[in-house]
Design a protein around this motif. Structure first.
Motif: not given
Length: 118
Positions: A31, A33, A35, A51, A53, A87, A90, A94
């Protein structure tokens, strides 16, 4: 007009209309990310950030836009409610093949309504 000629002419310098995104952080599961990506700028205010993801495979993906709570008065894109760890929230999305954009907005003490969502 170049920045140098703008300064000589007395014109204010404005931020660039687009900044490239930072390099992504890549998790062990693939994944990605990004930011602190700038998605909006208004002179006189802090830039609005997001952000992003992205799932490990495929694309293009449907996108879920997460707007944090706080009643336009407080809060931050990076901190969902304490009962729902970032965690888990998101990561679940994902893992399901959805991209997630978490956004900041201008708080009511920064800008008078209806400026927050603009």
């Amino acid at each position: 007009m170049s920045d140098e000629s703008a300064v000589q002419a007395g014109a204010p310098l404005l931020p660039p209309p687009f900044l490239p995104p930072p390099a992504p952080a890549v998790a062990a599961n693939g994944v990605r990310r990004y930011e602190g990506v700038t998605y909006a700028r208004t002179p006189g205010y802090r830039p609005r950030l997001l952000d992003l993801h992205l799932p490990a495979t495929g694309g293009p993906w449907p996108v879920v836009v997460w707007i944090h709570g706080g009643g336009w008065a407080d809060g931050d894109r990076r901190y969902p409610p304490p009962t729902l760890p970032a965690e888990l929230l998101f990561g679940s999305l994902t893992d399901a093949g959805l991209a997630v954009a978490t956004i900041d907005y201008r708080h009511s003490l920064e800008a008078t309504f209806p400026a927050q969502p603009r």
